[in-house]
Design an enzyme around this catalytic site. Sequence first.
Site, PDB file in Angstrom:
ATOM      1  N   ASP A  23       6.428  -4.264   8.860  1.00 39.48           N
ATOM      2  CA  ASP A  23       6.141  -3.779   7.532  1.00 39.48           C
ATOM      3  C   ASP A  23       6.756  -2.365   7.409  1.00 39.48           C
ATOM      4  OD1 ASP A  23       4.361  -3.079   5.254  1.00 39.48           O
ATOM      5  OD2 ASP A  23       3.297  -1.942   6.781  1.00 39.48           O
ATOM      6  N   ASP A  49       5.711   0.716   4.856  1.00 42.02           N
ATOM      7  CA  ASP A  49       4.791   1.855   4.681  1.00 42.02           C
ATOM      8  C   ASP A  49       3.621   1.787   5.659  1.00 42.02           C
ATOM      9  OD1 ASP A  49       5.640   3.464   2.168  1.00 42.02           O
ATOM     10  OD2 ASP A  49       5.863   1.362   1.589  1.00 42.02           O
ATOM     11  N   ASP A  82       0.088  -2.672   8.889  1.00 40.58           N
ATOM     12  CA  ASP A  82      -1.047  -1.724   8.867  1.00 40.58           C
ATOM     13  C   ASP A  82      -2.047  -1.991   7.762  1.00 40.58           C
ATOM     14  OD1 ASP A  82       0.783  -0.933   6.759  1.00 40.58           O
ATOM     15  OD2 ASP A  82      -0.459   0.855   6.560  1.00 40.58           O
TER      16      ASP A  82
END
Length: 283
Positions: A34, A36, A219
């Site tokens: 991922d 960000d 995250d």
Amino acid sequence: MTETSAAELARTDEGRACLEALLADPATALVAFDFDGTLSPIVADPASAVADPEAVAALGRLGHLVGTVAVITGRPARTAVELGGLDRVAGLEGMVVLGQYGIERWDAETGEFRIPPPPAEIDDVEAALPALLAELGLTGVQLEHKQRAIGLHTRRCADPAGAFRTLAEPVRQLAEQHGLGVEPGRNVLEIRPPGVDKGDALRALVEERGSRSVVFGGDDLGDLPAFHTARALREEGLTSLLVVSASAEEDALVQLADVVVDGPPGVAGWCSAVADLLEGRPA
Ligand SMILES: O=P(O)(O)OC[C@H]1O[C@H](O[C@H]2O[C@H](CO)[C@@H](O)[C@H](O)[C@H]2O)[C@H](O)[C@@H](O)[C@@H]1O
């Protein structure tokens, strides 16, 4: 860079099995992260979220060594390439970026972007948002227009969590009125078309590349479908290893993780340690 020992690369049997498979046959490995919060540290302004240079450099090292490296992100593919500097990192010359949860694509090899036209409903939502925010008495909410989605960021509000709670139901209703859905994230509610998620994106890429060992790291809540897909692949004879880029803001992924690292610097350390092993160096 955070140092990561070999023993810390995977703390579960399933994760270790994936690591062994990746080391034995790197050509059929897929390593995807991922953007960000995973490759890029969380900052207040989404437009300033440049990638951690050590994380993308370490991903580039893996790009020289494994079959496929990819970024699967909620960002538009173009934005991820720009913020990540992904078109100028050694080792990422064959990478794939799947943007807007998989509907957009960039192939580093050709430099080509595949961007489907945005849904018309997004403009209607954009037009309705100022009145909604005024009605709710919210100031400081930052709008991020992503062509086919709009993010409502509360990080810069005086009370980010309170603003998020205030917004959640009205935003859900607004999205529903326009046939759209809501993707919640870290201090963000994103209005976007339903029908595609990171799990679909990951599965399609695995099938396209013929991958046998699959690493995915994330995250936030938007990464959950990819985590579930990666675990489901185990039932289909593949191996997978799930890396969580930990934060104090979101812990929903931790119970599914094979390893938890400390944010983007931890991701950098993890990738470097795997690259060391692939290059035959002690981690
Ligand atoms: O799938 P991702 O790559 O993780 O993208 C998810 C959303 O991330 C971005 O917002 C988050 O990062 C911002 C910059 O650090 C931060 O200000 C915000 O609070 C975070 O939620 C991005 O702006 C969204 O468009 C993405 O959907």
